[in-house]
Design a protein around this motif. Structure first.
Motif, mmCIF file in Angstrom:
data_model
loop_
_atom_site.group_PDB
_atom_site.id
_atom_site.type_symbol
_atom_site.label_atom_id
_atom_site.label_comp_id
_atom_site.label_asym_id
_atom_site.label_seq_id
_atom_site.Cartn_x
_atom_site.Cartn_y
_atom_site.Cartn_z
ATOM 1 N N PHE A 51 -50.167 13.123 -3.817
ATOM 2 C CA PHE A 51 -48.746 13.809 -3.539
ATOM 3 C C PHE A 51 -48.488 14.308 -2.275
ATOM 4 C CE2 PHE A 51 -45.416 17.035 -4.408
ATOM 5 C CZ PHE A 51 -44.471 16.235 -4.824
ATOM 6 N N VAL A 52 -49.495 15.167 -1.905
ATOM 7 C CA VAL A 52 -49.380 16.079 -0.703
ATOM 8 C C VAL A 52 -49.415 14.745 0.352
ATOM 9 C CG1 VAL A 52 -50.363 17.453 1.022
ATOM 10 C CG2 VAL A 52 -50.078 18.137 -1.426
ATOM 11 N N LYS A 53 -50.174 13.928 0.560
ATOM 12 C CA LYS A 53 -50.416 12.880 1.369
ATOM 13 C C LYS A 53 -49.099 12.004 1.484
ATOM 14 C CE LYS A 53 -51.475 8.859 0.477
ATOM 15 N NZ LYS A 53 -51.950 7.617 0.144
ATOM 16 N N LEU A 54 -48.526 11.706 0.297
ATOM 17 C CA LEU A 54 -47.356 10.761 0.459
ATOM 18 C C LEU A 54 -46.040 11.737 0.942
ATOM 19 C CD1 LEU A 54 -47.622 8.828 -2.939
ATOM 20 C CD2 LEU A 54 -47.651 7.875 -0.618
ATOM 21 N N LEU A 55 -46.339 12.858 0.897
ATOM 22 C CA LEU A 55 -44.822 13.764 1.318
ATOM 23 C C LEU A 55 -45.142 13.970 2.846
ATOM 24 C CD1 LEU A 55 -44.839 17.029 -0.839
ATOM 25 C CD2 LEU A 55 -43.136 15.084 -0.672
ATOM 26 N N ALA A 56 -46.634 13.699 3.459
ATOM 27 C CA ALA A 56 -46.465 13.882 4.946
ATOM 28 C C ALA A 56 -46.585 12.651 5.613
ATOM 29 C CB ALA A 56 -47.890 14.634 4.998
ATOM 30 N N LYS A 57 -46.308 11.524 4.767
ATOM 31 C CA LYS A 57 -46.248 10.390 5.449
ATOM 32 C C LYS A 57 -45.095 9.993 6.076
ATOM 33 C CE LYS A 57 -48.731 6.866 5.170
ATOM 34 N NZ LYS A 57 -49.872 5.993 5.273
ATOM 35 N N GLY A 111 -50.588 -3.127 -3.701
ATOM 36 C CA GLY A 111 -50.196 -4.062 -3.509
ATOM 37 C C GLY A 111 -49.359 -4.313 -2.100
ATOM 38 N N SER A 112 -48.516 -3.213 -1.797
ATOM 39 C CA SER A 112 -47.527 -3.385 -0.856
ATOM 40 C C SER A 112 -48.142 -2.635 0.415
ATOM 41 C CB SER A 112 -46.332 -2.723 -1.403
ATOM 42 O OG SER A 112 -45.521 -2.261 -0.299
ATOM 43 N N PRO A 113 -47.777 -3.237 1.626
ATOM 44 C CA PRO A 113 -48.037 -2.377 2.789
ATOM 45 C C PRO A 113 -47.523 -0.835 3.232
ATOM 46 C CG PRO A 113 -47.281 -4.677 3.545
ATOM 47 C CD PRO A 113 -47.294 -4.375 1.874
ATOM 48 N N ARG A 114 -46.389 -0.965 2.473
ATOM 49 C CA ARG A 114 -45.690 0.402 2.564
ATOM 50 C C ARG A 114 -46.386 1.546 1.985
ATOM 51 N NH1 ARG A 114 -41.860 -0.840 6.281
ATOM 52 N NH2 ARG A 114 -39.974 -2.045 5.494
ATOM 53 N N LEU A 173 -40.846 -0.664 -6.278
ATOM 54 C CA LEU A 173 -41.074 0.229 -5.368
ATOM 55 C C LEU A 173 -41.697 -0.448 -4.074
ATOM 56 C CD1 LEU A 173 -42.261 3.155 -7.811
ATOM 57 C CD2 LEU A 173 -40.054 2.680 -6.814
ATOM 58 N N VAL A 174 -41.612 -1.633 -3.827
ATOM 59 C CA VAL A 174 -42.398 -2.373 -2.633
ATOM 60 C C VAL A 174 -42.090 -1.497 -1.422
ATOM 61 C CG1 VAL A 174 -42.262 -4.550 -1.223
ATOM 62 C CG2 VAL A 174 -42.646 -4.655 -3.571
ATOM 63 N N GLU A 175 -40.810 -1.248 -1.323
ATOM 64 C CA GLU A 175 -40.003 -0.832 0.096
ATOM 65 C C GLU A 175 -40.435 0.712 -0.010
ATOM 66 O OE1 GLU A 175 -39.735 -2.250 2.605
ATOM 67 O OE2 GLU A 175 -38.887 -4.318 2.009
ATOM 68 N N TYR A 176 -40.676 1.423 -0.814
ATOM 69 C CA TYR A 176 -40.819 2.865 -0.934
ATOM 70 C C TYR A 176 -41.802 3.487 0.057
ATOM 71 C CZ TYR A 176 -36.456 3.614 -3.544
ATOM 72 O OH TYR A 176 -35.057 3.819 -3.687
ATOM 73 N N THR A 177 -41.651 4.579 0.681
ATOM 74 C CA THR A 177 -42.588 5.198 1.362
ATOM 75 C C THR A 177 -42.610 6.651 1.361
ATOM 76 O OG1 THR A 177 -41.607 5.061 3.488
ATOM 77 C CG2 THR A 177 -43.029 3.223 3.011
ATOM 78 N N GLY A 178 -43.557 7.307 1.562
ATOM 79 C CA GLY A 178 -43.414 8.600 2.031
ATOM 80 C C GLY A 178 -42.933 9.681 0.741
ATOM 81 N N ARG A 179 -42.047 10.389 0.962
ATOM 82 C CA ARG A 179 -41.668 11.369 0.003
ATOM 83 C C ARG A 179 -41.040 10.859 -0.973
ATOM 84 N NH1 ARG A 179 -38.355 12.776 4.545
ATOM 85 N NH2 ARG A 179 -36.171 12.585 4.235
ATOM 86 N N ARG A 180 -39.854 9.657 -0.799
ATOM 87 C CA ARG A 180 -39.391 9.088 -1.844
ATOM 88 C C ARG A 180 -40.385 8.846 -2.885
ATOM 89 N NH1 ARG A 180 -36.528 7.664 2.454
ATOM 90 N NH2 ARG A 180 -34.534 9.077 2.625
#
Lengths: 329, 140
Positions: free
Chosen positions: A56-62, B48-51, A219-226
């Motif tokens: 969770f913390v890592k994703l928040l900081a990405k 699966g996803s690069p993102r 969720l393919v395009e979702y990154t970081g905090r979302r």
């Protein structure tokens, strides 16, 4: 003065217990429990206790990326929308005694509705990412929704039918009066757990987010905090669905028979019983995840319409028979 | 050590990318992800996803056709990101060096953090490569 106390109490319920803070930690713990159990069943060590928190913390900081062609408003608001919907549902589910924080006649339907919001959020998230993989995932999410939602609703409404009330707290207080009725609901319990697995989009019903074929689905395009909020939302959804099933079929936080002593000890024990029972439901879900392999989306629909819905109608007929004959009254 | 750095070290998510290899190293990477070596104890998950990924695990030399795609996938991964080159071909282009359609090792297209040589490398060597990267990250 009492108004201020009431407002403070409402804020406490929403943000601390049983609201955000409790669900945050318990959701992460349930993810750990699920992954650790899965690992142990595969005869390996598995992740350490802090693993979901580290994720969770890592994703928040990405880095936070919004695709150029995506609908920016929808893309950012949808995770929060789903998160808020799921958090609201806990207020209607009893956690430490037979009454929930809020309850009224018909709150069962409200909870079922609030638990449907994440699926639609996932659909909108996938659709507005404008990525081919995520759009396939989004369409699969909705296709799957029509499969599992009907048996899940049927199974969750079965206790309402036999107990004669549409409020979760009401069902639970009826259960305390006549616990033997729960024996009649075994079939509905099994249907609810199976369709819950499909609702949570976990193996074997994870065709909408199959990472080997459509790279993670909606969720393919979702990154970081979302993405972090989406993952947290899934964990909390699992906790709340497990709590709902616990309240409806397993007697919730009620310990049989009731313990004598001061009230708060009863509440504390009830809370521990609630934790144990929800972990039991999570254990059943993990068991299914370990034992079965992924089914195709058409196989899921065939299974839902061919087996789960007829079985839940059989359950309904049984309950109507029991009620009309006046047994277990 | 601050919380964010700790979290990054504890949860490297992996993207598995074949840039034109012979499939030998792919099988070894998959073997490394299997329950026997249990990489989930280090928090490693296959994505699966690069993102969603933090760590791109590349196998094979970069073919001229693959170059643009590799760069694009690298750019799709959110910062901070790391790259591992698995196998002799990914390190130096190996036996394919000088082929008309081969550009060279992975570092001809994108920056590489860890090289794991071998043809193919042992799954244990791949896990060791990840651990070396994490140690490097910890010390930085």
């Amino acid at each position: 003065m009492s108004e201020i106390v009431n407002i403070l109490l409402a804020v406490l319920y929403l943000l601390v217990f049983p609201g955000f803070l409790f669900l945050f930690f318990y959701g992460l713990f349930c993810e750990y429990f699920d992954r650790k159990l899965y690992a142990r069943m595969q005869n390996r060590v598995g992740p350490p206790l802090f693993q979901p928190f580290a994720d969770f913390v890592k994703l928040l900081a990405k880095e936070d990326i919004i695709p150029e062609k995506a609908d920016k408003g929808m893309f950012s608001i949808v995770p929060l929308f789903a998160f808020a919907g799921v958090l609201t549902a806990i207020l209607y589910i009893p956690i430490w005694r037979t009454d929930a924080v809020l309850s009224f006649e018909g709150d069962l339907v409200v909870v079922l509705f609030l638990l449907t919001i994440p699926s639609f959020a996932l659909f909108f998230a996938g659709w507005h990412s404008t990525n081919l993989f995520s759009q396939i995932g989004a369409v699969r999410t909705v296709t799957q929704l029509f499969g599992y939602e009907i048996p899940f609703f049927f199974a969750c409404l079965a206790p309402a039918l036999i107990m004669g009330t549409w409020s979760i707290s009401g069902i639970l207080s009826q259960t305390v009066i006549r616990p033997e009725v729960l024996i009649l609901l075994i079939l509905a319990f099994i249907i609810a757990v199976i369709s819950l697995q499909a609702k949570l989009e976990r193996v074997p019903f994870d065709a909408p987010e199959a990472e080997t074929e459509i790279a993670g689905g909606s969720l393919v395009e979702y990154t970081g905090r979302r993405l972090a909020i989406f993952r947290l939302m899934f964990n909390i959804k699992m906790v709340i669905c497990a709590a709902l099933i616990t309240a409806l079929f397993l007697g919730g936080p009620v310990l049989f028979p009731a313990v004598p002593g001061p009230e708060f000890i009863g509440y504390l024990l009830g809370f521990v019983v609630f934790l144990l029972k929800t972990l039991f439901v999570v254990f059943l879900l993990t068991m299914m995840r370990t034992v079965f392999a992924r089914v195709r989306i058409d196989q899921l629909l065939k299974f839902c319409y061919g087996w789960l819905i007829p079985l839940s109608i059989v359950q309904f007929l049984l309950l109507i028979l029991v009620r009309s004959m006046g047994w277990f009254a | 050590m601050d919380l964010v750095k700790w979290a990054r070290i504890k949860s490297p998510w992996v993207l598995h990318l074949n840039t034109g290899g012979c499939n030998g190293c792919d099988i070894e990477v998959l073997a490394a992800l299997m329950p026997r070596s249990d990489v989930e104890r280090f928090g490693i998950l296959l994505q699966g996803s690069p993102r969603h990924a933090d760590l791109i695990v590349c196998q094979g030399p970069i073919t001229k056709q693959m170059r643009d795609r590799v760069v694009r996938i690298y750019e799709q991964v959110p910062e901070p990101k790391f790259v591992m080159a698995i196998g002799s071909c990914a390190c130096t282009a190996g036996v394919f060096q000088g082929c008309y359609n081969v550009l060279g090792g992975i570092d001809k297209a994108i920056p590489v953090d860890v090289y794991v040589p071998g043809c193919p490398p042992n799954p244990a060597a791949i896990v060791d490569g990840v651990m070396k990267l994490l140690t490097k990250l910890k010390e930085s």
